[in-house]
Scaffold this active site. Structure first.
Site, PDB file in Angstrom:
ATOM      1  N   SER A  35      60.622 -25.899   8.128  1.00 17.52           N
ATOM      2  CA  SER A  35      61.170 -24.559   7.938  1.00 17.52           C
ATOM      3  C   SER A  35      61.974 -24.139   9.177  1.00 17.52           C
ATOM      4  O   SER A  35      62.897 -24.834   9.570  1.00 17.52           O
ATOM      5  CB  SER A  35      60.057 -23.562   7.608  1.00 17.52           C
ATOM      6  OG  SER A  35      60.587 -22.347   7.144  1.00 17.52           O
ATOM      7  N   ASP A  92      64.671 -26.277  -2.731  1.00 14.37           N
ATOM      8  CA  ASP A  92      63.705 -25.708  -1.792  1.00 14.37           C
ATOM      9  C   ASP A  92      63.346 -24.277  -2.208  1.00 14.37           C
ATOM     10  O   ASP A  92      64.223 -23.431  -2.407  1.00 14.37           O
ATOM     11  CB  ASP A  92      64.325 -25.721  -0.390  1.00 14.37           C
ATOM     12  CG  ASP A  92      63.399 -25.195   0.670  1.00 14.37           C
ATOM     13  OD1 ASP A  92      63.175 -23.968   0.705  1.00 14.37           O
ATOM     14  OD2 ASP A  92      62.898 -25.998   1.471  1.00 14.37           O
ATOM     15  N   HIS A 142      58.547 -26.106  -0.407  1.00 16.59           N
ATOM     16  CA  HIS A 142      59.117 -25.817   0.911  1.00 16.59           C
ATOM     17  C   HIS A 142      58.168 -26.368   1.970  1.00 16.59           C
ATOM     18  O   HIS A 142      57.003 -25.970   2.028  1.00 16.59           O
ATOM     19  CB  HIS A 142      59.302 -24.312   1.109  1.00 16.59           C
ATOM     20  CG  HIS A 142      59.877 -23.923   2.434  1.00 16.59           C
ATOM     21  ND1 HIS A 142      61.153 -24.278   2.815  1.00 16.59           N
ATOM     22  CD2 HIS A 142      59.358 -23.230   3.475  1.00 16.59           C
ATOM     23  CE1 HIS A 142      61.401 -23.795   4.023  1.00 16.59           C
ATOM     24  NE2 HIS A 142      60.313 -23.165   4.452  1.00 16.59           N
TER      25      HIS A 142
END
Length: 376
Positions: A171, A269, A324
């Site tokens: 991330s 995502d 994600h």
């Protein structure tokens, strides 16, 4: 018809608890004398485990957790574990790439591991000299200094016998991997190999469902607010003198990265679908028009990732699962299959120059991949 959008969430808190490996906290109290502090002024730190079979090989993971897109959000963030080290637990556990379970992570289970705590709100890139007083709260934008003191401390702990470094993150930490791979490379002797694997960090400069470039505006503001010019890839800065903000985004930074790097991402995502595209449904439970936007974004991702996909030296693993961050989770890391390969085996094939497997695989379009259901 224009779609009404809900307000964008500023950051995502990732749990520091999953399973497997136990890592111990190190707080760098002395770093405060260098101005290397979290948003709230508390000292930065990291978690560490010394390897068993390969203690001189190191994986450095940069924690994720989004960004604070303005000062108000940074004030809120400064009162959480993503803006302060005050509440960090003494130990953490992780799986996937950081696991010591050799059935899950056969190639790296014996390596030394470092998990760098994220508490600056700008992917370890900001550097504002003076504290910022915002509505009675003092904020410190010092992410670049945090990264410097942590890397220095880890290299000192590793000693002269260090043999290999892998920089990673998911991330906002995945974005940090793109932004800082060359910086970390510059911190160690040239004979020591440095590689990078960026998980879920290739955030697109793309319009939302209404055609608005809202995510660009937010990244531009973070870049300016936290004075990130000196904390991102400097070759990218030189190539974009009038649009420096681009160097806070992976797709514009990627062509300037010289460190070998592996892109790990879903083309759908979930963070990007929700907060960049601002499509608030989960396929297949979307309307016909929403599914068109969903599929379009997946194609746009492949276009934006073309420099990685066509690279002759870097690796790629792009799946079509709605997820994600994947590298710290056992099922995606060891059980998702694209092109007949897991992401862990594809990454290792690339890392070792193995010809037994491909070092670059790109999935077909949703919903073609049945292994995605393993994570549901």
């Amino acid at each position: 018809m224009k779609i009404i959008l809900v307000p964008m969430i500023s950051f995502v808190i990732f749990s520091r608890y999953t399973d497997a490996i136990v890592m111990k906290k190190v707080i760098l109290t002395a770093a405060t004398s260098k101005g290397a502090v979290c948003l709230d002024g508390s000292p930065p730190g990291y978690y560490i485990r010394t390897g068993t079979t390969s203690p001189n090989n190191w994986i450095l993971h940069q924690e994720g957790g989004g960004w604070c897109f303005n000062e108000d959000q940074c004030v809120l963030r400064s009162k959480t574990d993503l803006g302060s080290s005050k509440g960090w637990p003494p130990n953490v556990t992780y799986s996937g790439l950081l696991s010591d379970d050799c059935t899950v992570n056969p190639d790296f289970c014996g390596w030394s591991m470092v998990y760098i705590g994220y508490c600056d709100g700008a992917s370890f890139s900001g550097n504002v000299e003076n504290p910022v007083n915002w509505k009675g709260t003092t904020l410190y934008f010092r992410g670049a200094r945090i990264l410097e003191v942590v890397i220095n401390a880890v290299l000192e702990a590793a000693g002269d016998n260090i043999e290999h470094i892998i920089l990673t993150g998911c991330s906002a930490g995945g974005l940090a991997t793109y932004l800082h791979a060359d910086y970390v490379r510059s911190k160690v002797p040239s004979q020591i190999p440095v590689h990078a694997i960026a998980d879920a960090g290739y955030f697109l400069d793309a319009p939302n469902v209404n055609g608005e470039m809202h995510i660009r505006e937010r990244y531009q503001y973070v870049y300016k607010m936290q004075n990130c010019t000196g904390g991102v890839n400097q070759d990218c800065i030189a190539a974009n003198p009038t649009e420096e903000w681009k160097c806070f985004m992976a797709q514009y930074t990627y062509p300037h990265i010289t460190t070998p790097i592996f892109l790990l991402n879903s083309r759908y995502d979930t963070y990007q679908i929700n907060f960049i595209l601002q499509l608030h449904c989960h396929a297949p439970n979307c309307s016909t028009d929403q599914m068109k936007e969903f599929m379009k974004y997946g194609n746009e991702f492949l276009v934006a990732a073309a420099p990685a996909i066509t690279s002759k030296s870097n690796g790629v693993y792009i799946d079509s699962c709605q997820i994600h961050c994947q590298s710290l989770k056992e099922i995606p890391w060891s059980k998702f299959i694209v092109g007949g390969q897991t992401m862990r085996d594809t990454f290792n094939a690339w890392l070792t120059n193995s010809t037994a497997m491909k070092s670059k695989v790109v999935d077909c379009a949703y919903p073609c991949n049945p292994t995605c259901l393993l994570n549901s």
